[in-house]
Design a protein around this motif. Sequence first.
Motif, PDB file in Angstrom:
ATOM      1  N   LEU A  43      45.160  29.856  47.343  1.00 39.76           N
ATOM      2  CA  LEU A  43      44.394  29.882  48.584  1.00 39.76           C
ATOM      3  C   LEU A  43      45.303  29.913  49.806  1.00 39.76           C
ATOM      4  N   LYS A  44      46.447  29.264  49.673  1.00 37.43           N
ATOM      5  CA  LYS A  44      47.397  29.266  50.783  1.00 37.43           C
ATOM      6  C   LYS A  44      47.809  30.714  51.108  1.00 37.43           C
ATOM      7  N   ARG A  45      48.000  31.489  50.061  1.00 33.73           N
ATOM      8  CA  ARG A  45      48.410  32.889  50.261  1.00 33.73           C
ATOM      9  C   ARG A  45      47.331  33.699  50.971  1.00 33.73           C
ATOM     10  N   ILE A  46      46.084  33.557  50.518  1.00 36.04           N
ATOM     11  CA  ILE A  46      45.032  34.380  51.128  1.00 36.04           C
ATOM     12  C   ILE A  46      44.766  33.908  52.556  1.00 36.04           C
ATOM     13  N   ARG A  47      44.829  32.588  52.777  1.00 36.40           N
ATOM     14  CA  ARG A  47      44.647  32.079  54.153  1.00 36.40           C
ATOM     15  C   ARG A  47      45.689  32.683  55.084  1.00 36.40           C
ATOM     16  N   THR A  48      46.946  32.669  54.646  1.00 36.77           N
ATOM     17  CA  THR A  48      48.009  33.214  55.495  1.00 36.77           C
ATOM     18  C   THR A  48      47.745  34.681  55.808  1.00 36.77           C
ATOM     19  N   LEU A  49      47.400  35.443  54.791  1.00 33.57           N
ATOM     20  CA  LEU A  49      47.152  36.873  55.010  1.00 33.57           C
ATOM     21  C   LEU A  49      46.015  37.105  56.003  1.00 33.57           C
ATOM     22  N   PHE A 179      47.728  40.841  48.720  1.00 30.05           N
ATOM     23  CA  PHE A 179      47.428  39.585  48.018  1.00 30.05           C
ATOM     24  C   PHE A 179      47.661  39.736  46.506  1.00 30.05           C
ATOM     25  N   PHE A 180      47.046  40.749  45.911  1.00 32.28           N
ATOM     26  CA  PHE A 180      47.181  40.923  44.457  1.00 32.28           C
ATOM     27  C   PHE A 180      48.610  41.334  44.076  1.00 32.28           C
ATOM     28  N   ASP A 181      49.246  42.182  44.894  1.00 33.35           N
ATOM     29  CA  ASP A 181      50.641  42.557  44.623  1.00 33.35           C
ATOM     30  C   ASP A 181      51.515  41.317  44.598  1.00 33.35           C
ATOM     31  N   GLY A 182      51.300  40.441  45.573  1.00 34.98           N
ATOM     32  CA  GLY A 182      52.099  39.219  45.668  1.00 34.98           C
ATOM     33  C   GLY A 182      51.932  38.337  44.444  1.00 34.98           C
ATOM     34  N   LEU A 183      50.755  38.403  43.821  1.00 36.70           N
ATOM     35  CA  LEU A 183      50.492  37.577  42.643  1.00 36.70           C
ATOM     36  C   LEU A 183      50.846  38.305  41.350  1.00 36.70           C
ATOM     37  N   GLY A 184      51.291  39.555  41.493  1.00 36.69           N
ATOM     38  CA  GLY A 184      51.611  40.341  40.295  1.00 36.69           C
ATOM     39  C   GLY A 184      50.384  40.672  39.464  1.00 36.69           C
ATOM     40  N   ILE A 185      49.239  40.794  40.121  1.00 32.26           N
ATOM     41  CA  ILE A 185      48.015  41.197  39.405  1.00 32.26           C
ATOM     42  C   ILE A 185      47.784  42.685  39.664  1.00 32.26           C
ATOM     43  N   GLN A 218      36.134  42.787  37.664  1.00 34.74           N
ATOM     44  CA  GLN A 218      36.092  43.006  39.116  1.00 34.74           C
ATOM     45  C   GLN A 218      36.644  41.767  39.795  1.00 34.74           C
ATOM     46  N   ILE A 219      37.748  41.942  40.531  1.00 33.83           N
ATOM     47  CA  ILE A 219      38.403  40.769  41.118  1.00 33.83           C
ATOM     48  C   ILE A 219      38.272  40.700  42.635  1.00 33.83           C
ATOM     49  N   GLY A 220      37.645  41.703  43.231  1.00 35.15           N
ATOM     50  CA  GLY A 220      37.439  41.634  44.671  1.00 35.15           C
ATOM     51  C   GLY A 220      36.600  42.827  45.110  1.00 35.15           C
ATOM     52  N   THR A 221      35.865  42.640  46.202  1.00 36.30           N
ATOM     53  CA  THR A 221      35.054  43.744  46.710  1.00 36.30           C
ATOM     54  C   THR A 221      35.079  43.752  48.234  1.00 36.30           C
ATOM     55  N   VAL A 222      35.000  44.962  48.773  1.00 34.48           N
ATOM     56  CA  VAL A 222      34.975  45.168  50.222  1.00 34.48           C
ATOM     57  C   VAL A 222      33.767  46.051  50.520  1.00 34.48           C
ATOM     58  N   HIS A 223      32.886  45.552  51.374  1.00 35.48           N
ATOM     59  CA  HIS A 223      31.637  46.273  51.627  1.00 35.48           C
ATOM     60  C   HIS A 223      31.549  46.747  53.071  1.00 35.48           C
TER      61      HIS A 223
END
Length: 466
Positions: A43-49, A179-185, A218-223
């Motif tokens: 969560l710290k990572r996504i908050r920062t982004l 975000f996902f790149d940073g986590l290696g996903i 599905q790990i994320g969505t943008v609408h």
Amino acid sequence: MKSDFSTWLNDIIDRAKILDIRYPIKGTYVWYPYGHKLRARILKRIRTLLDDSGHDEALFPLLIPEDEFMKEAIHVKGFEEEVYWVTHGGLTELNVKLAIRPTSETAIYPMFALWIRSHADLPLRVYQIVNTFRYETKATRPLIRLREITTFKEAHTAHSTYEDAEKQVQTAIEIYKEFFDGLGIPYVVSKRPEWDKFPGADYTMAFDTVLPDGRTLQIGTVHNLGSTFARTFDIMFENPAGEQEYAYQTCYGISDRVVASILAVHGDDKGLSLMPDVAPFQCVVVPILFKGKEEIVREAVSDAVSHLEGVRVHVDTSESTPGSKFHKWEMKGVPLRVEIGPRDAASNSAVLVRRDCGEKKTVKLSELKQEVKTVLDSITGDMKKSAAKEFRLWFSDAESLDDAQAALKEKGGIIRTVWCGEKSCGLEIEEVLGATLLGTNGEKPEGNCVNCSGEGKEVLLIAKSY
Ligand code: A5A
Ligand code: ZN
């Protein structure tokens, strides 16, 4: 692990103390402290982004009055079977039932209508990280299909033009990529077909990864919400010419599934393998004590720890044998182990062992800090590389439905093929293959539709998905 991924995941979640899955409500689980530490790092990572890209964190109520919830007809239709309702306050039946948010559009947008007055108030970008509730009818699974989604990060934005909303969709995609790149996903991004978009959206862009059993998640969505919700909730602003206009909106979300993918993508038969940036402990120090030589080892251990300032270190001083400590911390995914025995102590050195590849290296205690930092960086880079490499193997090109069927049966993963873009044809493909159209990836296709042989208009991604 591959042969029975579901069992592997449930087992490791329990043994590594990520979640306690014994809570007596279906689809609802408890975060253990170790799991919670991992969650907090993510969560710290996504908050920062988000904070660094013009978003502000806010917090809206869990409960939504029925009349607000019911306003946006398409949205309601999409969620009607998944909403939990609060009907009573104590013994009194409520005049207005309260929906427990399955997502927060209908909690947030009535407030946006109050907050937004002029074009100067736009763009508005807020996000919150909350729990949401969905009465899921498909099989529930820890971290993957929850009835209480405990880690729902939803961002909501409002803009003065459609183009600005469109740009925000691209920005959100870039944020999630980082975000996902940073986590290696690893992931693919695609535009969901019309019939699978978010209820009320103009269109939905989705991130999918592949789990070890070959099914996509599905790990994320943008609408892009267009002005649909703005019209429903009266979100208007005065433009520079003094006229009232409806705002344009977007929203985007991720959930506990991010944690599931971290465990799944990097884990192996020994258990978890966590990236240094999100691992609760980056480094575990295991003293190897021999009778009569305890003191020299203890001194070397405390010397080592004093060198590791700024690194998240855990010293395992428990009573277990060194061997069982090695296993335990490998299973819990700690990226680096530091072993110190009497001989290491005597030579002022320690042995570093990498979790990801098992590589060992003896280093001087005086150089420990630099060595640990260098090795942790290598682990991060190598874990990303190996996840990306494995991910590429999940893709198959299909020139016929038979090809697609064979690839799905043989290994699963993601099929790339050509589609005419027609809904009826798409639904037929889903039916014949018993799989899901993830969507289109924006590439220009070569050849004709894999199903109807009509003109090929889109490159289509197909998978068996969670
Ligand atoms: N308001 C928008 C952002 C929204 O609700 N979008 S969504 O319905 O697509 O959910 C966002 C993300 O939450 C999804 O992409 C999916 O990754 C995750 N998600 C949805 N239902 C879930 C569930 N029952 N358990 C875990 N994660 C879920
Ligand atoms: Zn077709």
